[in-house]
Enzyme design. Structure first.
Site, short mmCIF file in Angstrom:
data_model
loop_
_atom_site.label_atom_id
_atom_site.label_comp_id
_atom_site.label_asym_id
_atom_site.label_seq_id
_atom_site.Cartn_x
_atom_site.Cartn_y
_atom_site.Cartn_z
CG ASP A 7 130.89 -6.87 47.37
OD1 ASP A 7 130.58 -8.07 47.48
OD2 ASP A 7 130.05 -5.95 47.31
CD GLU A 68 130.51 -10.51 51.21
OE1 GLU A 68 130.69 -9.76 52.17
OE2 GLU A 68 129.62 -10.34 50.37
CG ASP A 141 128.72 -2.77 44.87
OD1 ASP A 141 128.24 -3.89 45.07
OD2 ASP A 141 128.12 -1.85 44.28
#
Length: 167
Positions: A7, A68, A141
């Site tokens: 992330d 992502e 995160d």
């Protein structure tokens, strides 16, 4: 298969390592965040991120890297920083010859929780359940990075099933 989920962010990059066994069960290998000091120049923050990612990759030798996809609605400044961090992540993975996959936040939520509009807490609870953890992973995160890794393992399993069934 060992998957490194990421992330990305300039200040904080979450990472999660999940292994899928032959029987399809998921196992947590590790997770955490790479943080860069706020007062540091942008290029030095990105360089620090790059070095820390390389350490992770060399230590764990993942079979796949999953990031992502960038998605933003309002804050362009944040999107630029995330985009720069994504570039560093993609570079580090590519330099080690690790195949990269990308998923949107909605794809991750759908894959992990069964609902594309799930809230953050629902996704965290499913990550906790799927990895058989006593509590949900923190910080956010790192939990997001684990969700991205799980999403890929679900998609990869499905694609392998489709290939095996002649579809």
């Amino acid at each position: 298969m060992l998957v490194l989920g990421i992330d990305p962010g300039t200040a904080t990059t979450g990472y999660g390592l999940v292994r899928e066994s032959q029987d399809g069960s998921l196992h947590l290998v590790g997770y955490g965040v790479i943080q860069t000091p706020a007062g540091l120049e942008e290029e030095k923050r990105l360089l620090l991120l790059y070095h820390k990612l390389n350490e992770l990759i060399l230590l764990h030798a993942p079979n796949a890297g999953v990031v992502e996809k960038l998605f933003f609605r309002r804050n362009v400044t944040t999107a630029i920083g995330v985009g720069q961090a994504r570039g560093v992540v993609l570079l580090a993975l590519a330099q080690h010859g690790i195949p990269v996959w990308e998923y949107t936040p909605m794809e991750v939520k759908q894959s992990v929780s069964g609902y594309g509009n799930a809230d953050k807490r629902q996704v965290q609870l499913m990550v906790q359940t799927l990895l058989n953890l006593e509590e949900y992973p923190k910080p956010d995160d790192a939990a997001d990075a684990l969700a991205v890794a799980i999403c890929h393992l679900h998609h990869y399993r499905w694609k392998s099933f489709e290939k095996g069934s002649g579809r």
